[in-house]
Write an enzyme that holds these catalytic residues in place. Structure first.
Site, mmCIF file in Angstrom:
data_model
loop_
_atom_site.group_PDB
_atom_site.id
_atom_site.type_symbol
_atom_site.label_atom_id
_atom_site.label_comp_id
_atom_site.label_asym_id
_atom_site.label_seq_id
_atom_site.Cartn_x
_atom_site.Cartn_y
_atom_site.Cartn_z
ATOM 1 N N HIS A 226 66.078 19.785 120.087
ATOM 2 C CA HIS A 226 65.572 19.140 119.358
ATOM 3 C C HIS A 226 66.082 19.024 117.963
ATOM 4 O O HIS A 226 67.296 19.535 117.872
ATOM 5 C CB HIS A 226 64.119 19.843 119.199
ATOM 6 C CG HIS A 226 63.014 19.184 118.359
ATOM 7 N ND1 HIS A 226 62.939 17.730 118.587
ATOM 8 C CD2 HIS A 226 62.207 19.471 117.748
ATOM 9 C CE1 HIS A 226 61.881 17.628 118.092
ATOM 10 N NE2 HIS A 226 61.256 18.528 117.362
ATOM 11 N N ASP B 241 56.061 16.831 125.975
ATOM 12 C CA ASP B 241 56.243 16.002 124.861
ATOM 13 C C ASP B 241 56.343 14.449 125.359
ATOM 14 O O ASP B 241 57.201 14.068 126.006
ATOM 15 C CB ASP B 241 57.504 16.328 124.137
ATOM 16 C CG ASP B 241 57.891 15.726 122.905
ATOM 17 O OD1 ASP B 241 57.166 15.010 122.379
ATOM 18 O OD2 ASP B 241 58.970 15.732 122.477
ATOM 19 N N HIS C 13 63.346 13.621 120.188
ATOM 20 C CA HIS C 13 62.495 13.580 121.413
ATOM 21 C C HIS C 13 63.183 12.790 122.448
ATOM 22 O O HIS C 13 63.849 11.658 122.446
ATOM 23 C CB HIS C 13 61.143 12.728 120.975
ATOM 24 C CG HIS C 13 60.655 13.653 119.710
ATOM 25 N ND1 HIS C 13 59.683 14.662 120.123
ATOM 26 C CD2 HIS C 13 60.485 13.313 118.620
ATOM 27 C CE1 HIS C 13 59.303 15.005 118.856
ATOM 28 N NE2 HIS C 13 59.572 14.438 117.854
ATOM 29 N N GLY D 214 43.171 9.249 99.337
ATOM 30 C CA GLY D 214 43.055 10.458 98.350
ATOM 31 C C GLY D 214 43.356 11.641 99.435
ATOM 32 O O GLY D 214 43.425 12.975 98.684
ATOM 33 N N HIS E 243 70.554 8.022 112.065
ATOM 34 C CA HIS E 243 69.495 8.929 112.526
ATOM 35 C C HIS E 243 69.318 8.736 113.949
ATOM 36 O O HIS E 243 69.472 7.519 114.451
ATOM 37 C CB HIS E 243 68.125 8.810 111.845
ATOM 38 C CG HIS E 243 66.877 9.473 112.243
ATOM 39 N ND1 HIS E 243 67.024 10.782 111.972
ATOM 40 C CD2 HIS E 243 65.895 9.124 112.802
ATOM 41 C CE1 HIS E 243 65.872 11.413 112.261
ATOM 42 N NE2 HIS E 243 65.083 10.423 112.991
HETATM 43 ZN ZN LIG Z 1 56.324 17.820 117.017
HETATM 44 ZN ZN LIG Z 2 59.364 18.645 115.986
#
Ligand SMILES: [Zn+2]
Ligand SMILES: [Zn+2]
Length: 556
Positions: free
Chosen positions: A143, A197, A370, A50, A366
């Protein structure tokens, strides 16, 4: 006090985004100044019943509000801006971001009625802003959203580089490739600490270029016999650009469906991040009579979100749009972990309605935003940091990234795999994790923020698993003694008809247990615990289930 001036040290504290994907937030502290990088949200996992959203716990920042010089936002994805509507009003600090990110933040704050009073400032990549003892330069990174940046932060202790989310696509659709030459320059001058990252640290090799997606979209637009429906994240502006380009090439018109995506498309067009040739974008009321092979819809729903246009279409629940045989649906996104089942169900429903469905495993519609392993290594090699902290990822992503760093020559003792709340202290010559602050999840459920704690979640889990039993106990107002047999009402526990005998037996049991007190008046705290203990044991013995038991006393 010692006479020697204490050398300044940096304190780096992740409040979110480490050992999890999402709700990115990083605190950098030096002397009297604090800067905060990103302010994201996370979507709940299936354990968090929830809960709508999860945001970082900013207790640490609220206690030091007067020292915060600014918030720096690297790009416009939800996991970097999504918590702003909830947290910015509390923090009330200036927010710095590039133009498109700034636009996305404004759209978001406006939707949540938090725009008034927000101090939002636009920075250009390459520009340096001074915040207390920090000089911060935003540098372009590639990105899956234009105008993404990383940060080069000059501090009294040394230079810190924050990669933002990045990959090294040399043929991006919109936006610039990652500025490697600027990073190399910073590397030559000496970088004290790199935060980079880790989202795709598990993937060997290089992440494919966005160009691959353009080719796949071209094929779909050319070959689809009827309408094409493309679903993606509303913030994936470059993907929407690809759809528009490809539609234009194949003589199709593009219809953006859904309020949020329409808002973002309008804003991105106004700011010049989305270019549509005259007449390509249309309004829904124009599709009447148009040949189906001239139509492209772009919409949200790539995550199977129940209220999205695509899911409503899949369930025949959309007012204007229905799936028709001959439609081709392309899912141009991968499910965020936790959403896989919703996405799979949506695809099944679309197929049942006669649509063709194209997705990641059937065509490259797609690619990820990253960098994969070789890109991460390249960045490490170019920046050559003294210390390294992998960020943005679950624990395994962070540890793999740490190993990659070792493989390019960073000593293990200079690498810190951290958790949310860990405090990393960095001096010019030393660095160590020196402590931990609290940094729990804050849950957003409906209109309220933060009132859902672990107790509420545990209760919801219990209710979902084994149901609830309410025990109504009548007590005589004068004597304080039990009146008759208690009533028992249950939901989600057992079939009340089939288990009537067992439930009856449990009523008798409660009556017997409470009667044992003889003439002593019933004390509520005693009754409450006694009833729960007794029934817990009884029901478990008979059903191996543990429903939530809620005794209820009425005075008659
Ligand atoms: Zn991110
Ligand atoms: Zn991002």
């Amino acid at each position: 006090m010692s006479s020697a001036m204490a050398k300044p040290r940096l304190r780096v504290i992740p409040l979110g985004g480490l050992s999890e994907i999402g709700k990115n937030m990083m605190v950098v502290e030096c002397q009297d100044d604090i800067i905060v990088i990103d302010c994201g949200l996370m979507f709940p996992d299936e354990e968090m019943l929830g809960v709508d959203l999860v945001i970082p716990d900013i207790t640490y920042l609220l206690e030091r509000r007067d020292r915060i010089r600014g918030m720096l936002v690297t790009h416009g994805h939800e996991d970097h801006i999504g918590a702003l509507p909830y947290l910015l009003p509390q923090l009330d600090v200036p927010v710095y971001a590039t133009k498109l990110t700034h636009g996305l933040i404004s759209v978001k704050l406006k939707e949540r009625k938090a725009l008034a009073g927000a101090d939002l400032r636009v920075v250009t990549p390459g520009e340096t802003i001074t915040l207390g003892c920090f000089d911060v330069e935003f540098f372009p990174v590639c990105h899956s959203i234009p105008d993404s940046t990383g940060l080069i932060i000059d501090t009294p202790v040394g230079t810190v580089v924050h990669s933002g989310d990045f990959k090294l696509d040399f043929t991006p659709v919109s936006g610039k490739p990652t500025d490697l030459s600027r990073l190399a320059e910073a590397g030559k001058d000496g970088v004290l600490l790199l935060l980079s990252d880790s989202t795709y640290a598990e993937r060997p090799g290089y992440t494919p270029s966005e160009k691959v997606v353009s080719e796949a979209l071209d094929r779909i637009m050319a070959e689809a016999p009827g309408r094409v429906i493309i679903t993606t994240f509303s913030s994936l502006v470059s993907r929407i650009q690809q759809v528009i380009d490809s539609a234009a090439k194949h003589g199709r018109r593009v219809f953006v469906v859904g309020r949020n995506m329409s808002n973002i498309v309008r804003m991105a067009q106004e700011l010049g991040y989305l270019n549509a040739p005259e007449g390509i974008l249309g309004r829904l009321d124009e599709i009447k009579g148009m040949p189906h092979d001239k139509i492209v819809f772009v919409t949200t729903g790539s995550q199977g979100e129940p209220t999205s246009v695509l899911v409503r279409m899949a369930n025949r629940d959309h007012r204007q749009l229905h799936i028709l045989p001959g439609d081709t649906v392309a899912i141009s996104a991968t499910p965020v972990p936790g959403n896989e089942a919703l996405v799979a169900r949506t695809m099944d429903n679309l197929l049942r309605q006669g649509a063709q469905v194209v997705y990641g495993s059937t065509a490259p519609v797609h690619v990820h935003g990253h960098g994969s392993q070789e890109e991460l290594k390249l960045l490490l090699n170019v920046v050559k940091p003294r210390y390294f902290v992998p960020i943005h990822g679950e624990y395994r992503h962070l540890s793999i990234h740490a190993r990659l760093a070792q493989s390019v020559g960073i000593p293990a003792e200079h690498i810190f795999v951290m958790d949310d709340g860990d405090v990393l202290e960095v001096g010019p010559e030393t660095a160590r994790v020196s402590g931990k602050i609290t940094s729990s999840n804050v849950y957003v459920d409906g209109l309220s923020v933060g009132d859902i704690g672990t107790v509420v979640l545990r209760d919801r889990k219990m209710l979902a698993r084994d149901g609830i039993v309410v025990v109504i106990i009548a007590i005589n107002r004068q004597t304080g003694k039990l009146v008759g047999r208690p009533d028992i009402v249950s939901r989600g526990f057992v079939d009340t008809r089939e288990s009537k005998d067992m439930l009856d037996e449990s009523r008798d049991l409660v009556a017997r247990v409470l009667d044992r007190g003889g003439d002593r008046p019933a004390q509520w705290s005693f009754v409450n615990i006694k009833v729960r203990d007794t029934l817990n044991k009884f029901y478990y013995e008979h059903t191996k289930r543990r429903p939530m038991i809620l005794p209820f006393m009425v005075k008659v």
